[in-house]
Write a protein that holds these residues in place. Structure first.
Motif, mmCIF file in Angstrom:
data_model
loop_
_atom_site.group_PDB
_atom_site.id
_atom_site.type_symbol
_atom_site.label_atom_id
_atom_site.label_comp_id
_atom_site.label_asym_id
_atom_site.label_seq_id
_atom_site.Cartn_x
_atom_site.Cartn_y
_atom_site.Cartn_z
ATOM 1 N N ASN A 194 51.391 1.787 42.928
ATOM 2 C CA ASN A 194 52.726 1.576 43.492
ATOM 3 C C ASN A 194 53.780 1.430 42.397
ATOM 4 O O ASN A 194 54.901 1.909 42.545
ATOM 5 C CB ASN A 194 52.737 0.359 44.414
ATOM 6 N N LEU A 195 53.422 0.761 41.315
ATOM 7 C CA LEU A 195 54.352 0.618 40.187
ATOM 8 C C LEU A 195 54.678 1.969 39.554
ATOM 9 O O LEU A 195 55.837 2.279 39.283
ATOM 10 C CB LEU A 195 53.735 -0.246 39.088
ATOM 11 N N LYS A 196 53.628 2.734 39.309
ATOM 12 C CA LYS A 196 53.791 3.973 38.569
ATOM 13 C C LYS A 196 54.543 5.049 39.368
ATOM 14 O O LYS A 196 55.154 5.926 38.775
ATOM 15 C CB LYS A 196 52.434 4.505 38.095
ATOM 16 N N ILE A 197 54.497 4.971 40.707
ATOM 17 C CA ILE A 197 55.248 5.960 41.488
ATOM 18 C C ILE A 197 56.683 5.503 41.729
ATOM 19 O O ILE A 197 57.514 6.281 42.178
ATOM 20 C CB ILE A 197 54.555 6.298 42.829
ATOM 21 N N SER A 198 56.983 4.248 41.402
ATOM 22 C CA SER A 198 58.349 3.764 41.580
ATOM 23 C C SER A 198 59.210 4.239 40.416
ATOM 24 O O SER A 198 58.737 4.468 39.316
ATOM 25 C CB SER A 198 58.365 2.235 41.654
ATOM 26 N N GLY A 199 60.464 4.376 40.671
ATOM 27 C CA GLY A 199 61.383 4.775 39.608
ATOM 28 C C GLY A 199 61.649 3.650 38.627
ATOM 29 O O GLY A 199 61.945 3.889 37.466
ATOM 30 N N PHE A 200 61.530 2.398 39.089
ATOM 31 C CA PHE A 200 61.900 1.261 38.261
ATOM 32 C C PHE A 200 60.843 0.836 37.255
ATOM 33 O O PHE A 200 61.149 0.393 36.165
ATOM 34 C CB PHE A 200 62.239 0.047 39.143
ATOM 35 N N TYR A 201 59.581 0.962 37.616
ATOM 36 C CA TYR A 201 58.518 0.370 36.797
ATOM 37 C C TYR A 201 57.535 1.371 36.222
ATOM 38 O O TYR A 201 56.551 0.976 35.624
ATOM 39 C CB TYR A 201 57.757 -0.686 37.615
ATOM 40 N N ARG A 202 57.791 2.649 36.378
ATOM 41 C CA ARG A 202 56.808 3.629 35.918
ATOM 42 C C ARG A 202 56.582 3.579 34.404
ATOM 43 O O ARG A 202 55.532 3.946 33.921
ATOM 44 C CB ARG A 202 57.161 5.033 36.393
ATOM 45 N N ASP A 203 57.569 3.106 33.652
ATOM 46 C CA ASP A 203 57.427 3.026 32.199
ATOM 47 C C ASP A 203 57.019 1.640 31.707
ATOM 48 O O ASP A 203 56.899 1.427 30.496
ATOM 49 C CB ASP A 203 58.739 3.439 31.529
ATOM 50 N N THR A 204 56.816 0.706 32.620
ATOM 51 C CA THR A 204 56.381 -0.628 32.220
ATOM 52 C C THR A 204 54.931 -0.551 31.742
ATOM 53 O O THR A 204 54.071 -0.041 32.456
ATOM 54 C CB THR A 204 56.477 -1.619 33.407
ATOM 55 N N PRO A 205 54.657 -1.024 30.536
ATOM 56 C CA PRO A 205 53.280 -0.953 30.039
ATOM 57 C C PRO A 205 52.327 -1.831 30.857
ATOM 58 O O PRO A 205 52.711 -2.900 31.335
ATOM 59 C CB PRO A 205 53.381 -1.435 28.596
ATOM 60 N N VAL A 206 51.095 -1.331 31.009
ATOM 61 C CA VAL A 206 50.069 -2.022 31.793
ATOM 62 C C VAL A 206 48.765 -2.085 31.002
ATOM 63 O O VAL A 206 48.316 -1.076 30.460
ATOM 64 C CB VAL A 206 49.810 -1.295 33.135
ATOM 65 N N ILE A 207 48.184 -3.272 30.963
ATOM 66 C CA ILE A 207 46.853 -3.470 30.406
ATOM 67 C C ILE A 207 45.985 -4.044 31.524
ATOM 68 O O ILE A 207 46.376 -5.004 32.185
ATOM 69 C CB ILE A 207 46.849 -4.435 29.201
ATOM 70 N N ILE A 208 44.833 -3.435 31.724
ATOM 71 C CA ILE A 208 43.883 -3.901 32.734
ATOM 72 C C ILE A 208 42.868 -4.831 32.075
ATOM 73 O O ILE A 208 42.333 -4.521 31.014
ATOM 74 C CB ILE A 208 43.126 -2.699 33.357
ATOM 75 N N LEU A 209 42.600 -5.958 32.731
ATOM 76 C CA LEU A 209 41.514 -6.867 32.360
ATOM 77 C C LEU A 209 40.626 -6.932 33.589
ATOM 78 O O LEU A 209 41.075 -7.375 34.644
ATOM 79 C CB LEU A 209 42.036 -8.269 32.052
ATOM 80 N N SER A 210 39.386 -6.477 33.469
ATOM 81 C CA SER A 210 38.576 -6.424 34.674
ATOM 82 C C SER A 210 37.090 -6.573 34.379
ATOM 83 O O SER A 210 36.600 -6.096 33.361
ATOM 84 C CB SER A 210 38.812 -5.105 35.408
ATOM 85 N N GLY A 211 36.417 -7.174 35.319
ATOM 86 C CA GLY A 211 34.963 -7.273 35.268
ATOM 87 C C GLY A 211 34.306 -6.193 36.102
ATOM 88 O O GLY A 211 33.112 -6.243 36.361
ATOM 89 N N ALA A 212 35.092 -5.199 36.505
ATOM 90 C CA ALA A 212 34.578 -4.125 37.362
ATOM 91 C C ALA A 212 33.475 -3.347 36.654
ATOM 92 O O ALA A 212 33.543 -3.105 35.446
ATOM 93 C CB ALA A 212 35.709 -3.170 37.741
ATOM 94 N N LYS A 213 32.488 -2.964 37.433
ATOM 95 C CA LYS A 213 31.429 -2.116 36.885
ATOM 96 C C LYS A 213 32.031 -0.744 36.609
ATOM 97 O O LYS A 213 32.942 -0.287 37.299
ATOM 98 C CB LYS A 213 30.277 -1.995 37.875
ATOM 99 N N ASN A 214 31.522 -0.072 35.579
ATOM 100 C CA ASN A 214 31.993 1.263 35.210
ATOM 101 C C ASN A 214 33.505 1.283 34.963
ATOM 102 O O ASN A 214 34.199 2.197 35.389
ATOM 103 C CB ASN A 214 31.630 2.295 36.283
#
Length: 129
Positions: A68-88
């Motif tokens: 949702n952020l990346k398709i918005s005009g306002f936040y698409r350039d906001t840097p994102v770092i994922i922290l996750s315990g997700a498998k794979n």
């Protein structure tokens, strides 16, 4: 000196406490426990310098939130770092239809996280953002 603001989105209290302990001396942290809370906060006109998000959260997961952020005009350039315990995690990140600035598996090394955040800011500062 004004601290850069980081939006932290995670539903695990222990992770939020750790992030607060590790990062609050350098950054102004805004803590949200779901993608819905984070999106509401952003829709109020807030604009963080960086978003740290988990992938696996109830109701509105991190992948949907970031999409949702990346398709918005306002936040698409906001840097994102994922922290996750997700498998794979690496595979999941590579299949996402949007670009992430970095990702780390949980449990993460606090020193490596600080370096990753610093590197993202250096990259964005040198690009004039």
């Amino acid at each position: 000196m004004v601290k850069r603001q980081i939006l932290v989105v995670d539903d695990e209290v222990s992770i939020l406490k750790l992030l607060n302990f590790v990062l609050s001396s350098q950054y102004d942290l805004v803590i949200k426990t779901s993608g819905v809370e984070a999106l509401t906060w952003l829709e109020e006109g807030n604009s963080p310098a960086l978003i740290l998000s988990d992938l696996e959260m109830p109701y509105f997961d991190g992948s949907s939130f970031i999409h949702n952020l990346k398709i918005s005009g306002f936040y698409r350039d906001t840097p994102v770092i994922i922290l996750s315990g997700a498998k794979n995690l690496e595979e999941r990140v590579s299949q996402m239809p949007f670009k992430l600035d970095d990702y780390m598996p949980k449990p993460f090394n606090p020193t490596q996280l600080k370096e990753a955040i610093s590197n993202v800011f250096i990259k964005y500062d040198s690009a004039g953002r």
